[in-house]
Design a protein around this motif. Structure first.
Motif, PDB file in Angstrom:
ATOM      1  N   TYR A  87       1.035  -1.101  -0.302  1.00 42.18           N
ATOM      2  CA  TYR A  87      -0.578  -0.093  -0.270  1.00 42.18           C
ATOM      3  C   TYR A  87       1.186   1.651  -0.234  1.00 42.18           C
ATOM      4  N   THR A 412      -8.831   3.981  -3.386  1.00 42.37           N
ATOM      5  CA  THR A 412      -9.088   3.226  -3.084  1.00 42.37           C
ATOM      6  C   THR A 412      -8.117   2.313  -1.914  1.00 42.37           C
ATOM      7  N   LEU A 416      -9.288   1.910   2.034  1.00 41.18           N
ATOM      8  CA  LEU A 416      -9.184   0.663   3.061  1.00 41.18           C
ATOM      9  C   LEU A 416      -8.443   1.058   3.601  1.00 41.18           C
ATOM     10  N   ALA A 431      -6.782  -2.629   4.827  1.00 41.10           N
ATOM     11  CA  ALA A 431      -8.085  -3.279   4.944  1.00 41.10           C
ATOM     12  C   ALA A 431      -6.887  -4.297   3.734  1.00 41.10           C
TER      13      ALA A 431
ATOM     14  N   VAL B 446     -16.428  -1.525   4.124  1.00 41.48           N
ATOM     15  CA  VAL B 446     -16.556  -0.638   3.255  1.00 41.48           C
ATOM     16  C   VAL B 446     -17.623  -0.777   1.886  1.00 41.48           C
ATOM     17  N   VAL B 451     -14.605  -5.966   5.295  1.00 41.10           N
ATOM     18  CA  VAL B 451     -13.349  -6.529   4.365  1.00 41.10           C
ATOM     19  C   VAL B 451     -12.462  -6.748   6.240  1.00 41.10           C
ATOM     20  N   GLY B 453      -9.140  -6.625   7.542  1.00 39.38           N
ATOM     21  CA  GLY B 453      -7.827  -5.953   7.987  1.00 39.38           C
ATOM     22  C   GLY B 453      -6.623  -5.723   9.358  1.00 39.38           C
TER      23      GLY B 453
END
Lengths: 434, 457, 270
Positions: A87, A412, A416, A431, B446, B451, B453
């Protein structure tokens, strides 16, 4: 604790779409364009002067290998971090993918060089006696590589272009379209990586190894590819640094980006040493006449200074600097090291290709002594500067059409990541969807 | 990652300490069976000490063969531990947690087994001490540090020592749990090994720092070990061995076979200890994906070795490759090696259903190691048979003898015994690591989906 | 590097210092008849165990010198070619740096010596010898009762599990040097001979000192037929071979090297 700056999704979109076409001044592009044209003229002059003596092509081959390693190594960074779900790399992926434009310069350069090669009858070649080798297959590979890189850029910038042109009708972003996009990026990236590794092999074999009788190190293609990836990452970092400093993107390129990349850079620098050392040690222990000649030619003969400085710049200094936390976990440290590596890569490419082309005279029996060092002439410099300018020009030109950061990917990341309570503090939670 | 089941801390303790604290009957049968295999191996060793190496199928050309193949093979397997623990720890791959301990243990025992091989293999094993350790200063005898065979023991002992430390550092918190839940002599021993670990803040901090430091420091050792093993071959003039690409080729091959061995071991552990809650399908999925990348890199290096063997059109080198490709029995072994090592398992691993099927993963990973054993055999033996430029003494067929097969089986016996005994004494799945992983998990909403994490470390 | 003009010089000694002698041999392949007398003489001199049939079948023959025999041509024009191969005592020996315990080293007189006591039997030297002249004792050496009195007291009997190879009869060299100092008279060329040279009926094997410019080997090695075995490996052997004289060969074939890795190359660029 790593921390993402509080950017909102809407704000990001607005800010980044507004920047399209505003990076890179027109006058700089004009200068670069003129330099590129001059380089083209230099190349034409070189071709016109005939194929002999062969050694005049050494610097051009090195320029090609340098551009292949730096510019065309960049898209791999985008693919690899996407595959590993890194990420930290979200902001730099677009900058990396834009490196694919280098292919537009390297492909014609490669084809020109392939026609300068002496007849392959009677010399080792990875193509043996296949019809079409090396010119046809090498060119096909290079064109495929360039095409894949551009296709990757095209696919990954699709949502952003839909955003920035305000014409969402051609790409409304249905679920199916997103699925195709993500799957396509993985497939194209994997194919690009494979093609890049193969093109590295073709370049270093056909423009380097096959010109030196007795040079048959199987490690040279992987070595060339790995140092190419190292230089590609370094170039990406430098470009990101430039975008951060001059493109007004300071808030997007956080510490995370440079920290994450510096770890990779350190790993690749260690690999550079590992591969160099494997070659040196094996040849050193073999002690046959061929191997002593190779050591003399590439490492301890006329190009000793180049060899030592390439090891220093590609391995020793990056290791010595990046091993310190304050340098590794900073913005300027990794950028500085990336600069060193870029220089080191250029020196290393010069060492390999100039030395190879300098022995590629009329081939007699195995050589026992290395010819004297070759120095570049005005045409060599012109071609080199022209090629680099052309790549920079194309890069800036591409920035006029696509945003410098992939807006959709960046968002995105924002989606997340969330702040969650952990024991007594708030931490960033990332995530990882399947 | 898929859904996961939230397990309570006490359930984790109960599940994972069940085997160390209660002995089922089958353990003794298994131990006896493995003891027989190990005993047979030591008997073979004793026979060779008495009568020389005449019982091996070796000859004056093929002076290294099956035993060195074993050595390289087990050193290769030993690369699993660090690959899984250190690299995945540094790259913060969450799925590593339950797999780490078992793969580190695999590392330790396969290294120890590998070290036995050159000793059994040497002509006078009772004299090997001054080859491996620089101790005989008084007589002016020192090892020749130019020789790759001296780099070998130094690298391997360093690796062994650091892997043992690595295992131990990760074991300390679990030992403390075991101490608190056992009684009698076992409690006393666990207490000594746990070194007074009470779970204070400082102790956890030190434990974490030691773990991360060791992960980073062990990496160069990890790379150097198999590179040095490859230099045993690459430093020699034997055509087919003298190749610059050997170090990375060997290392990536080692990771290939090591990670496959971990997959095999995981499947076995899951079956015999019923660890379905800990070694989930997700773990096999992740291992399978890692393996696809690793094995493809390995294939690339194999291709380099092969293609540049032909590239120079050196007669000797071509001769070795024609031996490998066209001469029986190697012409049968070669396709088996390529099929088992890459062409069958890797396309299968691309299918999600196969990666999530424990039985399929067990058989494919086993197949990889069959292939990789043959690969080492093909690397070592055929070049020796024709290493001389003149054909007078060429030996095209080297036949492994029964005693060599006994020693091959013996190595598997030693490693299995080691892992079994370790699993009996200590928890084979790290308790604290699993719990830590659970603590770090959070859920993110989300849109309409939830989800999983992970807290960034 | 040997070429047609200069003949073959003895290999450079990479390790080892200056000394009075640099022992070596010239082997004239033209004179070799393949009679194996040298093999037997070596066997008797150096306490090499009897090679039974099983050893030959298993390729475990213990010979410090062997006669390699090659057939050339098609029937009926078949020619037998012989070449005696023994330890080349390389100046730049591949076997030396690979031994972990210094069991094989270079003597200052250019001999590659094996220290049996130190050898642990890793057999790495055997692998790395491009001439395959190092033999391993796969089992303990045995002689029939009748041969026990035959063993040479000057040479040690090696046990199982170690590598042995041609020592160039170093015990004879040492004895000659002792006698030299006792007599006070320097030994002449030809006084000293290893067993193989002594027994060769055609004098194909000639032993001598490279340091002596007038020794027979120094003079022979200056001829056009001289070459080193596997010269391209750069092992710098101390043994020089003299090429077979074959009147049937054309001038071109006679000068072509035995090893051509690449096809003949075209002239490029004029």
């Amino acid at each position: 604790m790593a921390h993402v700056e509080p950017l909102t999704r809407a704000g990001t979109t607005h800010d980044l779409t507004g920047r399209v076409g505003r990076i890179g001044s027109g006058s700089a592009m004009l200068v670069l364009g003129i330099l590129a044209l001059a380089g083209l003229i230099g190349l034409i002059l070189k071709v016109m002067s005939g194929p002999v003596p062969l050694n005049k092509w050494g610097y051009t081959a090195a320029a090609l290998a340098f551009l292949l390693s730096t510019g065309q190594g960049m898209p791999v960074v985008a693919f690899a971090t996407r595959l590993a779900k890194g990420y930290w790399a979200l902001p730099l992926r677009r900058a990396a993918e834009l490196g694919a434009v280098t292919g537009l310069v390297t492909t014609p350069l490669f084809i020109v060089l392939l026609f300068q090669l002496p007849d392959f009858f009677g010399r080792p070649s990875i193509w043996f006696d296949w019809p079409g080798g090396p010119v046809l297959w090498d060119s096909v590979a290079m064109i495929l590589l360039t095409f894949t890189g551009l296709a990757m850029l095209f696919v990954s910038s699709r949502p952003d272009r839909a955003l920035s042109t305000q014409q969402a009708s051609d790409w409304p972003g249905t679920g199916r379209q997103w699925d195709v996009l993500t799957a396509g990026l993985v497939v194209l990236g994997a194919f690009y990586l494979m093609m890049l590794v193969f093109v590295h092999m073709y370049v270093v074999s056909d423009l380097g190894m096959s010109l030196v009788l007795g040079w048959r190190s199987a490690i040279i293609p992987p070595y060339h590819a790995v140092s190419g990836l190292q230089a590609g990452l370094a170039t990406t970092l430098l470009v990101c640094g430039a975008l951060r400093r001059f493109g007004g993107l300071r808030r997007y390129f956080g510490l995370d980006v440079f920290w994450g990349a510096s770890k990779l850079l350190l790993g690749l620098s260690l690999l550079f040493f590992y591969f160099t050392w494997s070659e040196l040690l094996t040849n050193w222990y073999g002690r046959t006449a061929d191997e002593q000649f190779l050591l003399d030619l590439f490492m301890f003969g006329p190009y000793t200074a180049l060899f030592i400085s390439s090891v220093l710049l590609n391995f020793a200094l990056p290791l010595a600097l990046l091993i310190w936390n304050p340098i590794r976990v900073s913005v300027r440290g990794p950028i500085f090291v990336a600069g060193l590596i870029l220089l080191g890569n250029l020196i290393d490419r010069l060492r390999i290709f100039v030395a190879s082309w300098s022995v590629a005279g009329p081939l007699g029996p195995h050589r026992t002594f290395a010819p004297p060092a070759q120095y570049p002439d005005a045409l060599d410099l012109l071609v080199f500067v022209g090629a680099v300018s052309a790549v920079t020009f194309l890069y800036l030109l591409a920035l006029r059409f696509v945003p410098p950061i992939a807006i959709w990917e960046f968002k995105t990341g924002l989606l997340l990541t969330a702040e969650r309570p952990y024991l007594k503090t708030e931490v960033a939670v990332v995530a990882k969807p399947q | 990652m898929k859904e996961w089941r939230e397990l309570s801390s006490s359930k984790i303790n109960d599940d994972l300490l069940k085997f160390p604290l209660h002995t089922p009957m089958w353990f003794w049968y298994a131990l006896a069976g493995l003891g027989l295999v190990v005993g047979a191996g030591f008997l073979a060793f004793a026979i060779m000490i008495g009568g020389g190496l005449q019982f091996l199928g070796y000859n004056n050309q093929t002076m290294w063969a099956v035993l060195i193949t074993n050595f390289v093979f087990w050193i290769g397997i030993s690369h699993a531990g660090v690959m899984i623990s250190a690299i995945l720890r540094l790259t913060q791959a969450e799925w590593r947690r339950p797999v780490t301990r078992a793969s580190e243990i695999l590392t330790v025992f396969s290294l120890a087994t590998a070290m036995l091989m050159p000793i059994i293999h040497s002509g006078r094993p009772w004299r090997t001490l001054y080859w491996e350790f620089p101790f005989d200063f008084s007589r002016g005898i020192f090892m020749d540090i130019r020789s790759a065979l001296v780099w070998d023991p130094s690298a391997i002992f360093t690796y062994l020592l650091s892997s043992v430390m690595f295992v131990y550092v990760a074991l300390v918190p679990d030992l403390a749990v075991a101490r608190d839940r056992s009684s009698g002599i076992a409690r006393y021993l666990y207490a000594i090994l746990a070194m007074g670990f009470q779970g204070t803040k400082r102790q956890w901090r030190l434990q974490a720092i030691a773990g991360i430091l060791l992960s980073a420091l062990i990496l160069p050792v990890f790379v150097s070990v198999h590179s040095i093993v490859s230099w045993d071959f690459a430093m020699a003039l034997v055509p087919g061995w003298h190749s610059t690409v050997f170090p990375p080729y060997f290392v990536i091959g080692a990771v290939h076979s090591g990670v496959s061995a971990v997959a095999t071991l995981m499947a076995i552990l899951r079956w015999i200890f019923h660890l379905d809650d800990y070694l989930t399908d997700d773990h096999f999925d992740a291992l399978g994906r890692l393996l696809v990348v690793v094995s493809t890199t390995w294939l690339y290096f194999f291709g380099m070795d092969f293609y540049y063997g032909l590239f120079a059109r050196d007669e000797m080198e071509l001769g070795i490759w024609s031996l490998r490709l066209f001469t029986p029995p190697y012409n049968t072994l070669f396709p088996i090696f390529l099929l088992a090592g890459y062409l069958i398992p890797v396309p299968l691993w691309l299918i999600r259903g196969v990666r999530r099927n424990v039985k399929a993963m067990f058989f494919t990973s086993l197949l990889v190691n069959v292939g990789m054993w043959i690969e080492r055999y093909m690397l070592i033996v055929p070049p020796l048979s024709n290493k001389q430029a003149f054909p007078f003494d060429w030996v095209t067929v080297y036949q492994p003898q029964p005693i060599e097969w006994v020693l091959v089986v013996f190595t598997f016996g030693v490693v299995s015994t080691g892992i079994l005994v370790f699993a009996k004494l200590f928890p084979i799945i790290p308790l604290f690591d699993i719990k830590e992983g659970q603590n770090l998990r959070r859920v993110i909403q989300v849109g309409r989906r939830t989800v999983p994490g992970v807290v960034r470390e | 590097m040997a070429n047609e003009q200069q003949g073959a010089a003895p290999g450079r000694v990479i390790a080892g210092g200056e000394s009075l002698h640099r022992w070596g041999m010239v082997i004239d392949i033209d004179l070799c008849t393949g009679c194996q007398a040298c093999v037997i003489a070596c066997q008797a001199e150096n306490n090499i165990p009897i090679n039974v049939e099983d050893y030959f079948v298993k390729h475990r023959v213990n010979q410090w010198i062997r006669i390699e025999r090659y057939w050339e041509g098609e029937f009926p024009n078949v020619k037998a070619r012989f070449i005696p191969v023994l330890c080349q005592h390389c100046g730049n020996a591949p076997c030396e740096p690979v031994c972990p315990v210094y069991a094989t080293q270079h003597s200052t007189e250019g001999l590659n010596v094996q220290t049996y006591n130190r050898c642990v039997g890793t057999r790495y030297c055997g692998n790395n010898c491009p001439y395959t002249v190092r033999v391993f004792n796969w089992d303990a050496p045995q002689w029939p009762e009748s041969l026990h009195a035959q063993l040479n007291p000057d040479v040690t009997v090696r046990t199982q599990g170690l590598i042995e190879k041609c020592s160039m009869c170093v015990h004879r060299i040492n004895r000659a040097k002792r006698e030299e100092s006792r007599n006070g008279r320097p030994m002449a060329d030809g006084d000293l001979q290893p067993a193989c040279a002594q027994s060769c009926p055609t004098s194909a094997i000639i032993f001598g000192d490279w340091k002596d410019q007038n020794s027979r080997i120094s003079r022979l090695a200056k001829g056009t037929r001289a070459y080193h075995m596997l010269e391209e490996l750069g092992t710098e052997p101390t043994i020089v071979y003299l090429k077979k004289v074959d009147p049937n060969l054309s001038q071109h074939e006679a000068t072509v090297s035995h090893k051509t890795a690449y096809r003949p190359l075209p002239v490029i660029n004029g």
